[in-house]
Design a protein around this motif. Sequence first.
Motif, PDB file in Angstrom:
ATOM      1  N   TRP A  81       1.258  -0.254  -2.240  1.00  0.00           N
ATOM      2  CA  TRP A  81       1.616   1.166  -2.308  1.00  0.00           C
ATOM      3  C   TRP A  81       1.722   1.637  -3.754  1.00  0.00           C
ATOM      4  O   TRP A  81       1.345   2.762  -4.071  1.00  0.00           O
ATOM      5  CB  TRP A  81       2.922   1.409  -1.564  1.00  0.00           C
ATOM      6  CG  TRP A  81       2.758   1.380  -0.078  1.00  0.00           C
ATOM      7  CD1 TRP A  81       1.597   1.223   0.619  1.00  0.00           C
ATOM      8  CD2 TRP A  81       3.790   1.513   0.902  1.00  0.00           C
ATOM      9  NE1 TRP A  81       1.844   1.239   1.967  1.00  0.00           N
ATOM     10  CE2 TRP A  81       3.176   1.422   2.175  1.00  0.00           C
ATOM     11  CE3 TRP A  81       5.167   1.680   0.839  1.00  0.00           C
ATOM     12  CZ2 TRP A  81       3.897   1.505   3.360  1.00  0.00           C
ATOM     13  CZ3 TRP A  81       5.881   1.771   2.020  1.00  0.00           C
ATOM     14  CH2 TRP A  81       5.265   1.690   3.262  1.00  0.00           C
ATOM     15  N   GLY A  82       2.252   0.756  -4.626  1.00  0.00           N
ATOM     16  CA  GLY A  82       2.333   1.104  -6.038  1.00  0.00           C
ATOM     17  C   GLY A  82       0.944   1.289  -6.645  1.00  0.00           C
ATOM     18  O   GLY A  82       0.722   2.200  -7.456  1.00  0.00           O
TER      19      GLY A  82
ATOM     20  N   ARG B 134      13.445   2.176   2.337  1.00  0.00           N
ATOM     21  CA  ARG B 134      12.351   2.551   3.237  1.00  0.00           C
ATOM     22  C   ARG B 134      12.884   2.874   4.638  1.00  0.00           C
ATOM     23  O   ARG B 134      12.431   3.817   5.288  1.00  0.00           O
ATOM     24  CB  ARG B 134      11.322   1.425   3.318  1.00  0.00           C
ATOM     25  CG  ARG B 134      10.543   1.173   2.041  1.00  0.00           C
ATOM     26  CD  ARG B 134       9.757   2.378   1.614  1.00  0.00           C
ATOM     27  NE  ARG B 134       8.856   2.059   0.513  1.00  0.00           N
ATOM     28  CZ  ARG B 134       8.235   2.968  -0.229  1.00  0.00           C
ATOM     29  NH1 ARG B 134       8.437   4.249   0.004  1.00  0.00           N
ATOM     30  NH2 ARG B 134       7.431   2.617  -1.209  1.00  0.00           N
TER      31      ARG B 134
ATOM     32  N   GLU C 185      14.202  -6.694  -3.335  1.00  0.00           N
ATOM     33  CA  GLU C 185      13.551  -6.667  -2.018  1.00  0.00           C
ATOM     34  C   GLU C 185      14.442  -5.999  -0.983  1.00  0.00           C
ATOM     35  O   GLU C 185      13.987  -5.179  -0.179  1.00  0.00           O
ATOM     36  CB  GLU C 185      13.186  -8.080  -1.559  1.00  0.00           C
ATOM     37  CG  GLU C 185      12.021  -8.707  -2.289  1.00  0.00           C
ATOM     38  CD  GLU C 185      12.455  -9.409  -3.553  1.00  0.00           C
ATOM     39  OE1 GLU C 185      13.679  -9.376  -3.861  1.00  0.00           O
ATOM     40  OE2 GLU C 185      11.590  -9.996  -4.234  1.00  0.00           O
TER      41      GLU C 185
ATOM     42  N   ARG D 212       7.187  -7.380  -0.736  1.00  0.00           N
ATOM     43  CA  ARG D 212       6.632  -7.378  -2.102  1.00  0.00           C
ATOM     44  C   ARG D 212       5.153  -6.988  -2.093  1.00  0.00           C
ATOM     45  O   ARG D 212       4.698  -6.202  -2.929  1.00  0.00           O
ATOM     46  CB  ARG D 212       6.828  -8.745  -2.741  1.00  0.00           C
ATOM     47  CG  ARG D 212       8.260  -9.045  -3.153  1.00  0.00           C
ATOM     48  CD  ARG D 212       8.326 -10.273  -4.047  1.00  0.00           C
ATOM     49  NE  ARG D 212       7.925 -11.474  -3.340  1.00  0.00           N
ATOM     50  CZ  ARG D 212       8.765 -12.266  -2.673  1.00  0.00           C
ATOM     51  NH1 ARG D 212      10.056 -11.969  -2.633  1.00  0.00           N
ATOM     52  NH2 ARG D 212       8.334 -13.348  -2.058  1.00  0.00           N
TER      53      ARG D 212
ATOM     54  N   GLN E 121       3.520  -5.267   0.235  1.00  0.00           N
ATOM     55  CA  GLN E 121       3.377  -3.862   0.632  1.00  0.00           C
ATOM     56  C   GLN E 121       3.706  -2.932  -0.523  1.00  0.00           C
ATOM     57  O   GLN E 121       2.980  -1.971  -0.789  1.00  0.00           O
ATOM     58  CB  GLN E 121       4.305  -3.571   1.809  1.00  0.00           C
ATOM     59  CG  GLN E 121       4.341  -2.116   2.225  1.00  0.00           C
ATOM     60  CD  GLN E 121       5.305  -1.886   3.374  1.00  0.00           C
ATOM     61  OE1 GLN E 121       4.953  -2.029   4.524  1.00  0.00           O
ATOM     62  NE2 GLN E 121       6.541  -1.549   3.051  1.00  0.00           N
ATOM     63  N   GLU E 122       4.820  -3.221  -1.218  1.00  0.00           N
ATOM     64  CA  GLU E 122       5.208  -2.358  -2.330  1.00  0.00           C
ATOM     65  C   GLU E 122       4.189  -2.410  -3.462  1.00  0.00           C
ATOM     66  O   GLU E 122       3.914  -1.404  -4.113  1.00  0.00           O
ATOM     67  CB  GLU E 122       6.596  -2.757  -2.834  1.00  0.00           C
ATOM     68  CG  GLU E 122       7.720  -2.421  -1.885  1.00  0.00           C
ATOM     69  CD  GLU E 122       7.787  -0.948  -1.543  1.00  0.00           C
ATOM     70  OE1 GLU E 122       7.620  -0.110  -2.451  1.00  0.00           O
ATOM     71  OE2 GLU E 122       7.991  -0.631  -0.356  1.00  0.00           O
TER      72      GLU E 122
ATOM     73  N   ARG F  34       5.851   5.286  -4.047  1.00  0.00           N
ATOM     74  CA  ARG F  34       6.530   4.544  -5.113  1.00  0.00           C
ATOM     75  C   ARG F  34       7.748   5.340  -5.549  1.00  0.00           C
ATOM     76  O   ARG F  34       7.671   6.167  -6.454  1.00  0.00           O
ATOM     77  CB  ARG F  34       5.587   4.319  -6.303  1.00  0.00           C
ATOM     78  CG  ARG F  34       6.176   3.420  -7.386  1.00  0.00           C
ATOM     79  CD  ARG F  34       5.233   3.303  -8.553  1.00  0.00           C
ATOM     80  NE  ARG F  34       4.948   4.588  -9.171  1.00  0.00           N
ATOM     81  CZ  ARG F  34       4.048   4.784 -10.135  1.00  0.00           C
ATOM     82  NH1 ARG F  34       3.329   3.787 -10.565  1.00  0.00           N
ATOM     83  NH2 ARG F  34       3.869   5.991 -10.657  1.00  0.00           N
TER      84      ARG F  34
ATOM     85  N   ILE G 298      14.669  -2.082  -1.678  1.00  0.00           N
ATOM     86  CA  ILE G 298      13.500  -1.298  -1.279  1.00  0.00           C
ATOM     87  C   ILE G 298      13.374  -1.258   0.228  1.00  0.00           C
ATOM     88  O   ILE G 298      12.970  -0.242   0.809  1.00  0.00           O
ATOM     89  CB  ILE G 298      12.216  -1.846  -1.941  1.00  0.00           C
ATOM     90  CG1 ILE G 298      11.063  -0.852  -1.776  1.00  0.00           C
ATOM     91  CG2 ILE G 298      11.816  -3.186  -1.380  1.00  0.00           C
ATOM     92  CD1 ILE G 298      11.271   0.470  -2.447  1.00  0.00           C
ATOM     93  N   THR G 299      13.753  -2.354   0.925  1.00  0.00           N
ATOM     94  CA  THR G 299      13.697  -2.366   2.388  1.00  0.00           C
ATOM     95  C   THR G 299      14.679  -1.363   2.969  1.00  0.00           C
ATOM     96  O   THR G 299      14.339  -0.568   3.866  1.00  0.00           O
ATOM     97  CB  THR G 299      14.001  -3.776   2.937  1.00  0.00           C
ATOM     98  OG1 THR G 299      13.058  -4.709   2.386  1.00  0.00           O
ATOM     99  CG2 THR G 299      13.893  -3.811   4.444  1.00  0.00           C
TER     100      THR G 299
END
Length: 219
Positions: free
Chosen positions: A72-73, A179, A172, A66, A68-69, A131, A175-176
Motif C-alpha cells: 500500500w505504501g 486499520r 504492526e 508488513r 500489505q503495508e 499510507r 497499524i492493525t
Amino acid sequence: EGRFEDEGWRLRKDGSRFWANVVITALYDDHRRLRGFAKVTRDMSDRREAARVLNDQRRLLAHMVRAQEAEWGRIAWEVHEESIQEMAGIVTRQQLLARQLPEPYAAQLFELSDRVDDAIDRLRALVNRLRPLDLERQPLVKALTDHYTEHATRAGLEATVENHLQTEPSAETAITVFRICQEALANVIKHAHATKVDVVLTSRADGVLTEICDNGIGI
C-alpha cells in the motif's frame, strides 16, 4: 516450600514423549511429620500444540500486515509522485493558459482546472488511507483521535477515543488497530445511521483490546 510445579517433556511407558505439567505436593501427618509426596502429571500436549499454532498464526499475520503495508505504501508513493504531481502540473499550466485566453474559453478552462483540483483532493485522500501519515508521525491514540475527529465530524458524528493503553503498541499492532478502526468508522458512516461512535483501547497481556461502539441501527 511444600509444593513444586514444572512443565517439560516426559516419557510414557511406550517410550513416546509428551509435554506435561507436573505438581509435587508434600504430605504431612497430624504432627506435621513428612510422610511422603503426592505427584500429579497432566498431559498438556494439546495445549502446547494449540499455543504453537497460535504463535505461528500471529507470526503469519504480522508478516501479512508488513507485506500489505509495504504494498500500500508503494502504491501511495506512485500515486503521489506520478499521478498527483503530474495533475498538479497540468492545473498550473491550465491556469496560466486561461489567463491568456478570451471569454468564454478562459472561464471554461478555469472550471476544468477546478475539476482537476477536486480529483487531486480525492487522490490525496486515497493516499492518506493507503499510507496514514498521521500514524507515522505520532502515537496510535493521537493518530486515531485525529482521524476520527476529522472524518466523523465531516459526517455529522460525535466521536471519542478512550485510551487505556499502558504502553505504546508495536508498529504492526498499531497499524492493525488503526486499520480496524478506520474500516469500522467507514462502515458506521455508510450504514449505521448513527450520531455517535466511541473507540476504547485497552492493554491486554497478549495485545490490545479494541472496542468500537456506535448508537446506530446495528447489523
